[in-house]
Design a protein around this motif. Structure first.
Motif, mmCIF file in Angstrom:
data_model
loop_
_atom_site.group_PDB
_atom_site.id
_atom_site.type_symbol
_atom_site.label_atom_id
_atom_site.label_comp_id
_atom_site.label_asym_id
_atom_site.label_seq_id
_atom_site.Cartn_x
_atom_site.Cartn_y
_atom_site.Cartn_z
ATOM 1 N N SER A 176 12.950 -1.474 2.252
ATOM 2 C CA SER A 176 11.798 -0.672 1.817
ATOM 3 C C SER A 176 10.705 -1.505 1.150
ATOM 4 O O SER A 176 9.528 -1.250 1.356
ATOM 5 C CB SER A 176 12.258 0.445 0.887
ATOM 6 N N CYS A 177 11.054 -2.530 0.399
ATOM 7 C CA CYS A 177 10.022 -3.317 -0.294
ATOM 8 C C CYS A 177 9.332 -4.328 0.615
ATOM 9 O O CYS A 177 8.336 -4.936 0.219
ATOM 10 C CB CYS A 177 10.606 -4.017 -1.524
ATOM 11 N N SER A 178 9.834 -4.514 1.848
ATOM 12 C CA SER A 178 9.222 -5.510 2.737
ATOM 13 C C SER A 178 8.005 -4.970 3.492
ATOM 14 O O SER A 178 7.322 -5.720 4.174
ATOM 15 C CB SER A 178 10.243 -6.076 3.717
ATOM 16 N N LYS A 179 7.725 -3.668 3.361
ATOM 17 C CA LYS A 179 6.521 -3.110 3.980
ATOM 18 C C LYS A 179 5.313 -3.609 3.190
ATOM 19 O O LYS A 179 5.267 -3.529 1.968
ATOM 20 C CB LYS A 179 6.557 -1.581 3.982
ATOM 21 N N LEU A 180 4.331 -4.143 3.906
ATOM 22 C CA LEU A 180 3.157 -4.730 3.262
ATOM 23 C C LEU A 180 2.078 -3.681 3.015
ATOM 24 O O LEU A 180 1.884 -2.770 3.811
ATOM 25 C CB LEU A 180 2.584 -5.846 4.146
ATOM 26 N N THR A 181 1.369 -3.841 1.892
ATOM 27 C CA THR A 181 0.196 -3.023 1.605
ATOM 28 C C THR A 181 -1.011 -3.949 1.599
ATOM 29 O O THR A 181 -0.917 -5.107 1.187
ATOM 30 C CB THR A 181 0.310 -2.291 0.256
ATOM 31 N N VAL A 182 -2.139 -3.437 2.063
ATOM 32 C CA VAL A 182 -3.335 -4.264 2.235
ATOM 33 C C VAL A 182 -4.342 -3.965 1.131
ATOM 34 O O VAL A 182 -4.616 -2.809 0.808
ATOM 35 C CB VAL A 182 -3.976 -4.000 3.617
ATOM 36 N N ASP A 183 -4.888 -5.046 0.570
ATOM 37 C CA ASP A 183 -5.955 -4.954 -0.418
ATOM 38 C C ASP A 183 -6.905 -6.118 -0.131
ATOM 39 O O ASP A 183 -6.526 -7.283 -0.288
ATOM 40 C CB ASP A 183 -5.393 -5.046 -1.836
ATOM 41 N N GLY A 184 -8.112 -5.789 0.319
ATOM 42 C CA GLY A 184 -9.050 -6.845 0.706
ATOM 43 C C GLY A 184 -8.538 -7.559 1.935
ATOM 44 O O GLY A 184 -8.200 -6.923 2.921
ATOM 45 N N VAL A 185 -8.462 -8.885 1.871
ATOM 46 C CA VAL A 185 -7.963 -9.655 3.016
ATOM 47 C C VAL A 185 -6.516 -10.095 2.826
ATOM 48 O O VAL A 185 -6.033 -10.991 3.522
ATOM 49 C CB VAL A 185 -8.858 -10.888 3.325
#
Length: 150
Positions: free
Chosen positions: A95-104
C-alpha cells in the motif's frame, strides 16, 4: 561432429534463456508487473479535464485502470510527453509503494520516502534501489494523447 553438437547446444540454450513473457515484464524490474493497457482516445486535450495538457509543465494522473497503480502523464512542450507508472520501482507492491505526485516529483509513503522525477523517471537523491520509474509508450495524434503498454 562433437563441434557441431556443441554449437547446436549453445545455440538452443541461448534461444530459450530469454523469454519475452518473463514475470518482470519489459523493464527487467521484478517489483513491477507488466501492465497491459491502452488509453485509446481518453486523453483529448480539447476536453476540460485534459485542457491543462496543452501547456508545458502540466501533468495528469490516470487512475489504476491504467498501469498497476495508475499513470502520470507529463507535458514538456513541443508535443513531448512522458508517461510513468505510479508504483515505486524499488519496493514490492504494497500500500505505501503507490506514488503521489506533487509538482515534478512522485513520492511513496513508505518509511524511506523515495522520490522520482516525473519528467525523466530518474530516482531522486537518497533513493535506495537500482530502478527508475517504469516508462510507458506515448503517441500523439492531433489533440489525442495515447498512453499504452502492450
Amino acid at each position: 561432429m562433437k563441434k557441431i553438437l556443441l554449437i547446436v547446444s549453445v545455440l538452443a540454450i541461448s534461444l530459450t534463456a530469454c523469454n519475452k513473457n518473463d514475470d518482470d515484464g519489459i523493464t527487467g524490474n521484478p517489483n513491477i508487473p507488466n501492465a497491459v493497457f491502452d488509453t485509446q482516445g481518453l486523453i483529448n486535450t480539447n476536453l476540460p479535464q485534459f485542457n491543462q495538457m496543452q501547456f508545458p509543465g502540466n501533468y495528469v494522473v490516470l487512475n489504476s485502470n491504467y498501469g498497476v497503480n495508475g499513470v502520470v502523464v507529463y507535458y514538456s512542450g513541443s508535443n513531448q510527453y512522458s508517461a510513468f507508472e505510479l508504483s515505486d520501482p524499488n519496493h514490492q507492491l504494497i500500500s505505501c509503494s503507490k506514488l503521489t505526485v506533487d509538482g515534478v516529483f512522485a513520492t511513496c509513503s513508505c518509511d524511506d520516502g523515495n522520490t522520482y522525477n516525473i519528467v525523466t523517471g530518474s530516482p531522486g537523491q537518497g533513493v535506495n534501489g537500482q530502478y527508475g520509474l517504469t516508462r510507458y509508450f506515448v503517441e500523439v495524434n492531433g489533440n489525442i494523447v495515447r498512453v499504452y503498454n502492450n
